[in-house]
Design a protein around this motif. Structure first.
Motif, PDB file in Angstrom:
ATOM      1  N   ASP A   9       0.873  -1.142   0.014  1.00  8.45           N
ATOM      2  CA  ASP A   9      -0.086  -0.005   0.095  1.00  8.45           C
ATOM      3  C   ASP A   9       1.018   1.136  -0.028  1.00  8.45           C
ATOM      4  O   ASP A   9       2.032   1.245   0.668  1.00  8.45           O
ATOM      5  CB  ASP A   9      -1.034  -0.078   1.193  1.00  8.45           C
ATOM      6  CG  ASP A   9      -1.671  -1.211   1.069  1.00  8.45           C
ATOM      7  OD1 ASP A   9      -2.392  -1.596   0.111  1.00  8.45           O
ATOM      8  OD2 ASP A   9      -2.149  -1.646   2.336  1.00  8.45           O
ATOM      9  N   TYR A  10       0.470   2.331  -0.579  1.00 12.79           N
ATOM     10  CA  TYR A  10       1.249   3.450  -0.396  1.00 12.79           C
ATOM     11  C   TYR A  10       0.369   4.649  -0.491  1.00 12.79           C
ATOM     12  O   TYR A  10      -0.802   4.520  -1.105  1.00 12.79           O
ATOM     13  CB  TYR A  10       2.192   3.528  -1.913  1.00 12.79           C
ATOM     14  CG  TYR A  10       1.545   3.702  -3.086  1.00 12.79           C
ATOM     15  CD1 TYR A  10       1.558   5.043  -3.653  1.00 12.79           C
ATOM     16  CD2 TYR A  10       0.945   2.930  -3.834  1.00 12.79           C
ATOM     17  CE1 TYR A  10       0.821   5.362  -4.922  1.00 12.79           C
ATOM     18  CE2 TYR A  10       0.495   2.958  -5.226  1.00 12.79           C
ATOM     19  CZ  TYR A  10       0.479   4.138  -5.782  1.00 12.79           C
ATOM     20  OH  TYR A  10      -0.096   4.598  -6.831  1.00 12.79           O
ATOM     21  N   PRO A 106      -5.582   9.217  -0.903  1.00 13.20           N
ATOM     22  CA  PRO A 106      -6.183   8.052  -0.582  1.00 13.20           C
ATOM     23  C   PRO A 106      -5.033   6.940  -0.719  1.00 13.20           C
ATOM     24  O   PRO A 106      -4.029   7.144  -1.457  1.00 13.20           O
ATOM     25  CB  PRO A 106      -7.088   8.017  -1.863  1.00 13.20           C
ATOM     26  CG  PRO A 106      -7.482   9.225  -2.214  1.00 13.20           C
ATOM     27  CD  PRO A 106      -6.228  10.009  -1.988  1.00 13.20           C
ATOM     28  N   VAL A 107      -5.109   5.739  -0.203  1.00 14.60           N
ATOM     29  CA  VAL A 107      -4.102   4.805  -0.031  1.00 14.60           C
ATOM     30  C   VAL A 107      -4.386   4.047  -1.575  1.00 14.60           C
ATOM     31  O   VAL A 107      -5.616   3.693  -1.912  1.00 14.60           O
ATOM     32  CB  VAL A 107      -4.259   3.851   1.186  1.00 14.60           C
ATOM     33  CG1 VAL A 107      -3.518   2.822   0.983  1.00 14.60           C
ATOM     34  CG2 VAL A 107      -3.957   4.534   2.393  1.00 14.60           C
ATOM     35  N   HIS A 108      -3.529   3.638  -2.096  1.00 14.48           N
ATOM     36  CA  HIS A 108      -3.358   2.790  -3.467  1.00 14.48           C
ATOM     37  C   HIS A 108      -2.611   1.776  -3.033  1.00 14.48           C
ATOM     38  O   HIS A 108      -1.725   1.453  -2.048  1.00 14.48           O
ATOM     39  CB  HIS A 108      -2.776   3.600  -4.520  1.00 14.48           C
ATOM     40  CG  HIS A 108      -3.503   4.937  -4.741  1.00 14.48           C
ATOM     41  ND1 HIS A 108      -4.690   5.146  -5.418  1.00 14.48           N
ATOM     42  CD2 HIS A 108      -2.860   6.158  -4.405  1.00 14.48           C
ATOM     43  CE1 HIS A 108      -4.985   6.439  -5.446  1.00 14.48           C
ATOM     44  NE2 HIS A 108      -3.857   7.166  -4.933  1.00 14.48           N
ATOM     45  N   THR A 109      -2.774   0.768  -4.018  1.00 17.72           N
ATOM     46  CA  THR A 109      -2.245  -0.764  -3.833  1.00 17.72           C
ATOM     47  C   THR A 109      -1.128  -0.750  -4.931  1.00 17.72           C
ATOM     48  O   THR A 109      -1.662  -0.495  -6.232  1.00 17.72           O
ATOM     49  CB  THR A 109      -3.049  -1.746  -3.808  1.00 17.72           C
ATOM     50  OG1 THR A 109      -3.968  -1.651  -2.585  1.00 17.72           O
ATOM     51  CG2 THR A 109      -2.345  -3.287  -3.493  1.00 17.72           C
ATOM     52  N   GLY A 110      -0.284  -1.575  -4.966  1.00 17.34           N
ATOM     53  CA  GLY A 110       0.705  -1.970  -5.820  1.00 17.34           C
ATOM     54  C   GLY A 110       1.152  -3.263  -5.536  1.00 17.34           C
ATOM     55  O   GLY A 110       1.289  -4.136  -4.597  1.00 17.34           O
ATOM     56  N   ALA A 118      10.312   0.028  -5.434  1.00  8.33           N
ATOM     57  CA  ALA A 118       8.904   0.558  -5.540  1.00  8.33           C
ATOM     58  C   ALA A 118       9.026   2.190  -5.178  1.00  8.33           C
ATOM     59  O   ALA A 118       8.350   2.851  -5.498  1.00  8.33           O
ATOM     60  CB  ALA A 118       7.931  -0.228  -5.108  1.00  8.33           C
ATOM     61  N   LEU A 119       9.516   2.385  -3.886  1.00 13.99           N
ATOM     62  CA  LEU A 119       9.129   3.513  -3.097  1.00 13.99           C
ATOM     63  C   LEU A 119      10.178   4.418  -4.003  1.00 13.99           C
ATOM     64  O   LEU A 119       9.446   5.640  -4.265  1.00 13.99           O
ATOM     65  CB  LEU A 119      10.080   3.606  -1.803  1.00 13.99           C
ATOM     66  CG  LEU A 119      10.291   4.658  -0.859  1.00 13.99           C
ATOM     67  CD1 LEU A 119       8.948   5.247  -0.745  1.00 13.99           C
ATOM     68  CD2 LEU A 119      10.911   4.383   0.259  1.00 13.99           C
ATOM     69  N   ASP A 120      11.251   4.326  -4.523  1.00 14.40           N
ATOM     70  CA  ASP A 120      11.970   5.266  -5.134  1.00 14.40           C
ATOM     71  C   ASP A 120      11.327   5.603  -6.524  1.00 14.40           C
ATOM     72  O   ASP A 120      11.396   6.743  -6.926  1.00 14.40           O
ATOM     73  CB  ASP A 120      13.336   4.677  -5.591  1.00 14.40           C
ATOM     74  CG  ASP A 120      14.512   4.558  -4.216  1.00 14.40           C
ATOM     75  OD1 ASP A 120      14.004   5.453  -3.431  1.00 14.40           O
ATOM     76  OD2 ASP A 120      15.187   3.708  -4.325  1.00 14.40           O
TER      77      ASP A 120
END
Length: 131
Positions: A9-10, A106-110, A118-120
């Motif tokens: 989640d991000y 809002p929170v998204h999913t990946g 992924a964070l970078d």
């Protein structure tokens, strides 16, 4: 053996210098993966973009709040009382809706194989300003 695929989640961290105007600057990304025990954030305070939206505002407190997010994710002494929460509870606290000058999307999913990468990539795509 194949590399495991992580579902994460991000949320995008937003600076909202003048809440009543609804204008914001993307200033960071928070990524959480409960199964991997991963919670990290990458943030950046862009002085010139902030000044463009709020030329008379003092950025000191907002910058300090933004820069505290990675420490809260880490969960050590620098996270203050939040250090006692689990990583998922800290994520939920960070992404809770607020009407302050520091808000999150809002929170998204990946899904990915490398959470730090992924964070970078999210930071580069959603926050970093290309020259």
């Amino acid at each position: 053996m194949p590399t495991p695929l992580h579902t994460y989640d991000y949320a995008i961290v937003r600076l909202v210098p003048r809440v009543e105007r609804g204008e914001f600057i993307n200033a960071g990304v928070i990524v959480s993966c409960k199964t991997a025990g991963y919670l990290r954030a990458k943030v950046a305070f862009d002085e010139s973009r902030f000044a463009a939206l709020a030329p008379k505002a003092d950025p000191h407190d907002l910058r300090a709040a933004l820069l505290s997010i990675p420490a809260i994710c880490e969960g050590g002494e620098a996270a203050g009382p939040l250090r006692h929460l689990s990583s998922r509870e800290r994520f939920d606290w960070l992404v809770a809706p607020r009407s302050s000058s520091l808000q999150v999307s809002p929170v998204h999913t990946g899904r990915c194989t490398d959470l730090s990468l992924a964070l970078d990539k999210l930071f580069d795509r959603m926050v970093a300003v290309s020259a």
